[in-house]
Design a protein around this motif. Structure first.
Motif: not given
Length: 429
Positions: A86-115
């Protein structure tokens, strides 16, 4: 707690811990693994935690492997990296998200992992940042994480949230102390409220769970139509949909695993009817939302929707919260907690929802838990909404309970029955 604790900017140094502290930390880890998520042999575990929590995460990991986990994966996060964005990133970049994190967590959930999630952040981290930027980043994260969040919100996986005192949080709770003193005191409070200090923590939790279940069963038998809240600054009626289910400490995943989602927990909770909230409710404790503190606020509801908000601190952030989507201005969860709960008795303001919500009756804006409605787990979004359940990207608890709070349960003919008086249970007492 006796002995010294070595502190660095990143938190605790396990090599400096006293023997008694190490034993408490290990007991805390065992509770999270064996009672929190009730890890099964052959089940994977995913841990999400602040980087300062590494010593605790290592204990959780060792305990999980001892319990038969074939793999423990860890996702760390760092407050300072979040602030740097928030201090240094471009002002038009805050909709950007690391999709790999959401994908990894979803894969764990589908497999039945505990969290297991370790909660700990600086309550004032983003207080000086642009609310529009913070809201954009939060909204983007919520959208990308929605497919994964559908799993814990409907108890399709076993999950548990615990906490640990990172330095900035401990300093907020215990100002004016050294880093070592404030963290030691907050660790001590966490161990106490999570019953780690009991001779047999697991048995202590079993007894606590049984006590909460008595009240949830009573409320389920009464089948109230509406709840009426009255207290300082509060006069609110909340509808309860047909088929609502009062829940307490324990849940059961779709695969049949019994688990405890929150440690600590003192609440009995259900969902509200998304179309039946009328009146005004005043907060009784600050809300830490995404690193911004919202304090001394009131929300006015009409026809189920928040139509007016005021706050002495963080009002812009509160407005952004209820504007996230159509459901974020409606009530998703209703939770009852006596003012005499152990967390309330501590006299501390934790600036952390996991703890503060268990010191006070609270409500949640946004998404309702599907398992608090009969058949809710199997409903699509439209059917769930038609039944009175609320859908949203967010689920944000805020505290409303106080010593002057009275709550009545009303039947369909508006006949009242006392549930709480002056912040305390009057049922089953």
């Amino acid at each position: 707690m006796e002995g010294a604790l070595a502190i660095s900017g990143a938190g605790i140094n396990i090599r400096g811990m006293s023997k008694s502290f190490v034993e408490s930390l290990q007991a805390y880890a065992r509770l999270a693994v064996h009672v929190g998520v009730n890890l099964q042999k052959g089940q994977r575990l995913m841990v999400r935690a602040p980087i300062e929590a590494a010593p605790l995460v290592r204990e959780i990991t060792a305990c999980a492997y001892d319990a038969g986990a074939p793999l423990v994966s860890v996702l760390y996060h760092d407050d300072q990296l979040s602030l740097a964005r928030f201090q240094h990133a471009p002002k038009d970049s805050f909709e950007t998200f690391p999709e790999w994190q959401a994908d990894a967590l979803l894969a764990c959930a589908k497999r039945g992992d505990a969290f297991i999630t370790v909660s700990g952040t600086d309550p004032d981290l983003l207080g000086g940042q642009n609310p529009d930027d913070v809201a954009a980043a939060m909204r983007s994260g919520q959208k990308h994480m929605a497919p994964f969040m559908a799993y814990p919100m409907s108890d399709r996986v076993a999950w548990c949230v615990i906490s640990m005192p990172i330095p900035a949080w401990a300093a907020k709770v215990f100002p004016g102390m050294s880093a070592e003193e404030s963290q030691l005191k907050l660790w001590d409070r966490i161990f106490t409220t999570c019953r780690v200090d009991q001779a047999d923590p697991v048995q202590a939790w079993k007894e606590h769970i049984a006590n909460l279940q008595l009240r949830s069963r009573y409320l389920n038998e009464r089948r109230f139509h509406t709840l009426h809240y009255r207290g300082p600054g509060t006069d609110l009626r909340l509808g309860l949909p047909a088929g609502h289910i009062w829940k307490s400490a324990e849940s059961v995943s779709t695969s049949g695993i019994t688990f405890v989602p929150n440690m600590p927990t003192e609440e009995v909770f259900t969902l509200g009817d998304r179309n039946r909230a009328d009146g005004v409710v005043k907060s009784s404790k600050p809300l830490n939302y995404g690193g911004t503190l919202i304090d001394d606020f009131s929300i006015t509801f009409s026809g189920g929707k928040a139509v007016q908000v005021t706050a002495k601190k963080g009002e812009a952030t509160l407005r952004k919260l209820i504007e996230t989507d159509e459901g974020s201005a409606r009530i998703g969860e209703i939770a009852l907690v006596p003012h005499s709960s152990p967390i309330s008795k501590s006299g501390l303001l934790f600036y952390n929802t996991l703890f503060d919500e268990n010191a006070s009756c609270h409500l949640a804006l946004g998404k309702a838990y599907r398992f608090t409605l009969e058949g809710g787990k199997e409903m699509d979004d439209v059917t769930f909404a038609n039944a009175g359940g609320n859908n949203s990207l967010v689920h944000v608890d805020f505290m409303i309970g106080c010593p002057g709070m009275d709550i009545d349960g009303l039947n369909e003919h508006d006949r009242p029955e006392p549930i709480m008086r002056n912040g305390e249970w009057v049922i089953l007492t």
